[in-house]
Design a protein around this motif. Structure first.
Motif, mmCIF file in Angstrom:
data_model
loop_
_atom_site.group_PDB
_atom_site.id
_atom_site.type_symbol
_atom_site.label_atom_id
_atom_site.label_comp_id
_atom_site.label_asym_id
_atom_site.label_seq_id
_atom_site.Cartn_x
_atom_site.Cartn_y
_atom_site.Cartn_z
ATOM 1 N N LYS A 1 -7.520 -7.430 12.562
ATOM 2 C CA LYS A 1 -6.269 -7.619 11.514
ATOM 3 C C LYS A 1 -4.809 -7.007 12.167
ATOM 4 O O LYS A 1 -3.941 -7.244 11.586
ATOM 5 N N LYS A 2 -5.235 -6.018 13.064
ATOM 6 C CA LYS A 2 -3.833 -5.101 13.103
ATOM 7 C C LYS A 2 -2.976 -5.958 13.768
ATOM 8 O O LYS A 2 -1.665 -5.732 13.639
ATOM 9 N N ALA A 3 -3.328 -6.951 14.613
ATOM 10 C CA ALA A 3 -2.267 -7.711 15.391
ATOM 11 C C ALA A 3 -1.524 -8.664 14.246
ATOM 12 O O ALA A 3 -0.295 -8.867 14.368
ATOM 13 N N SER A 4 -2.327 -9.272 13.664
ATOM 14 C CA SER A 4 -1.602 -9.980 12.447
ATOM 15 C C SER A 4 -0.498 -9.328 11.633
ATOM 16 O O SER A 4 0.264 -9.610 11.052
ATOM 17 N N LYS A 5 -0.997 -8.050 11.151
ATOM 18 C CA LYS A 5 -0.408 -7.187 10.480
ATOM 19 C C LYS A 5 1.103 -6.902 11.301
ATOM 20 O O LYS A 5 2.086 -6.845 10.553
ATOM 21 N N LEU A 6 1.025 -6.502 12.437
ATOM 22 C CA LEU A 6 2.080 -6.527 13.225
ATOM 23 C C LEU A 6 3.138 -7.476 13.178
ATOM 24 O O LEU A 6 4.263 -7.374 13.084
ATOM 25 N N ARG A 7 2.542 -8.714 13.429
ATOM 26 C CA ARG A 7 3.578 -10.089 13.389
ATOM 27 C C ARG A 7 4.110 -10.159 12.010
ATOM 28 O O ARG A 7 5.088 -10.387 11.846
ATOM 29 N N ARG A 8 3.343 -9.728 11.051
ATOM 30 C CA ARG A 8 4.344 -9.988 9.882
ATOM 31 C C ARG A 8 5.241 -9.048 9.390
ATOM 32 O O ARG A 8 6.096 -9.157 9.094
ATOM 33 N N GLU A 9 5.177 -7.716 9.959
ATOM 34 C CA GLU A 9 5.768 -6.610 9.953
ATOM 35 C C GLU A 9 7.208 -7.140 10.614
ATOM 36 O O GLU A 9 8.406 -7.144 10.363
ATOM 37 N N ILE A 10 6.990 -7.809 11.995
ATOM 38 C CA ILE A 10 8.066 -8.036 12.910
ATOM 39 C C ILE A 10 8.924 -9.277 12.245
ATOM 40 O O ILE A 10 10.136 -9.301 12.042
ATOM 41 N N ALA A 11 8.176 -10.036 11.566
ATOM 42 C CA ALA A 11 8.967 -11.035 10.911
ATOM 43 C C ALA A 11 9.588 -10.688 9.734
ATOM 44 O O ALA A 11 10.970 -10.983 9.487
ATOM 45 N N GLN A 12 9.167 -9.635 8.981
ATOM 46 C CA GLN A 12 9.712 -9.165 7.699
ATOM 47 C C GLN A 12 11.300 -8.600 8.247
ATOM 48 O O GLN A 12 12.209 -8.706 7.766
ATOM 49 N N ILE A 13 10.932 -7.859 9.370
ATOM 50 C CA ILE A 13 12.134 -6.997 10.103
ATOM 51 C C ILE A 13 13.203 -8.057 10.616
ATOM 52 O O ILE A 13 14.534 -7.903 9.982
ATOM 53 N N LEU A 14 12.867 -9.094 11.197
ATOM 54 C CA LEU A 14 13.711 -10.161 11.823
ATOM 55 C C LEU A 14 14.257 -10.845 10.550
ATOM 56 O O LEU A 14 15.652 -11.032 10.562
ATOM 57 N N THR A 15 13.771 -11.055 9.240
ATOM 58 C CA THR A 15 14.291 -11.746 8.348
ATOM 59 C C THR A 15 15.383 -10.676 7.455
ATOM 60 O O THR A 15 16.526 -11.380 7.258
ATOM 61 N N ILE A 16 15.116 -9.542 7.643
ATOM 62 C CA ILE A 16 16.104 -8.524 7.231
ATOM 63 C C ILE A 16 17.549 -8.659 7.871
ATOM 64 O O ILE A 16 18.459 -8.379 7.323
ATOM 65 N N ILE A 17 17.033 -8.576 9.429
ATOM 66 C CA ILE A 17 18.275 -8.696 10.122
ATOM 67 C C ILE A 17 19.181 -9.749 9.803
ATOM 68 O O ILE A 17 20.328 -9.673 9.778
ATOM 69 N N GLN A 18 18.339 -11.027 9.580
ATOM 70 C CA GLN A 18 19.191 -12.255 9.544
ATOM 71 C C GLN A 18 19.939 -12.039 8.130
ATOM 72 O O GLN A 18 21.054 -12.714 8.285
ATOM 73 N N GLU A 19 19.311 -11.570 7.226
ATOM 74 C CA GLU A 19 20.145 -11.410 6.002
ATOM 75 C C GLU A 19 21.301 -10.552 5.911
ATOM 76 O O GLU A 19 22.463 -10.977 5.462
ATOM 77 N N LYS A 20 21.340 -9.461 7.008
ATOM 78 C CA LYS A 20 22.314 -8.439 6.971
ATOM 79 C C LYS A 20 23.557 -9.182 7.675
ATOM 80 O O LYS A 20 24.630 -9.088 7.313
ATOM 81 N N GLU A 21 23.033 -10.011 8.807
ATOM 82 C CA GLU A 21 23.953 -10.682 9.831
ATOM 83 C C GLU A 21 24.693 -11.733 8.819
ATOM 84 O O GLU A 21 25.973 -11.917 8.975
ATOM 85 N N LEU A 22 24.042 -12.405 7.959
ATOM 86 C CA LEU A 22 24.532 -13.413 7.159
ATOM 87 C C LEU A 22 25.673 -12.764 6.128
ATOM 88 O O LEU A 22 26.777 -13.333 5.858
ATOM 89 N N ILE A 23 25.456 -11.780 5.462
ATOM 90 C CA ILE A 23 26.300 -11.078 4.652
ATOM 91 C C ILE A 23 27.391 -10.538 5.401
ATOM 92 O O ILE A 23 28.654 -10.646 4.750
ATOM 93 N N GLU A 24 27.352 -9.945 6.685
ATOM 94 C CA GLU A 24 28.477 -9.582 7.273
ATOM 95 C C GLU A 24 29.357 -10.866 7.486
ATOM 96 O O GLU A 24 30.661 -10.593 7.731
ATOM 97 N N GLN A 25 28.808 -11.819 8.022
ATOM 98 C CA GLN A 25 29.764 -13.138 8.310
ATOM 99 C C GLN A 25 30.330 -13.451 6.682
ATOM 100 O O GLN A 25 31.768 -13.979 6.949
ATOM 101 N N GLU A 26 29.871 -13.514 5.879
ATOM 102 C CA GLU A 26 30.407 -13.717 4.660
ATOM 103 C C GLU A 26 31.615 -12.777 4.112
ATOM 104 O O GLU A 26 32.787 -13.277 3.552
ATOM 105 N N LYS A 27 31.327 -11.357 4.664
ATOM 106 C CA LYS A 27 32.528 -10.811 4.282
ATOM 107 C C LYS A 27 33.933 -10.791 4.926
ATOM 108 O O LYS A 27 34.864 -10.528 4.768
ATOM 109 N N LYS A 28 33.596 -11.544 6.436
ATOM 110 C CA LYS A 28 34.868 -11.778 7.117
ATOM 111 C C LYS A 28 35.532 -13.126 6.802
ATOM 112 O O LYS A 28 35.864 -13.722 6.109
#
Length: 71
Positions: free
Chosen positions: A44-71
């Protein structure tokens, strides 16, 4: 990943998050090799890692969208 860890990750900068995502991807690749070779008992370690990667990428996407809205 625990909620406490997610809160800590949300406070990091985008470049740090991208670096963390790359590290997790490397760890995932190594884990998948170990699972296939029979060295890793926790499959199950592999599926946990995939989930963590997805969560991190989602947070990155959210932060990038917030930065775009500020401009």
């Amino acid at each position: 990943m625990k909620k406490k860890d997610l809160v800590d990750i949300r406070n990091k900068e985008i470049k740090d998050l991208k670096k963390l995502a790359e590290e997790k991807k490397l760890e995932l690749a190594k884990t998948e090799v170990k699972i296939r070779s029979g060295e890793e008992k926790n499959v199950k370690k592999a599926s946990k890692l995939r989930r963590e990667i997805a969560q991190i990428l989602t947070i990155i996407q959210e932060k990038e969208l917030i930065e775009q809205e500020k401009k």
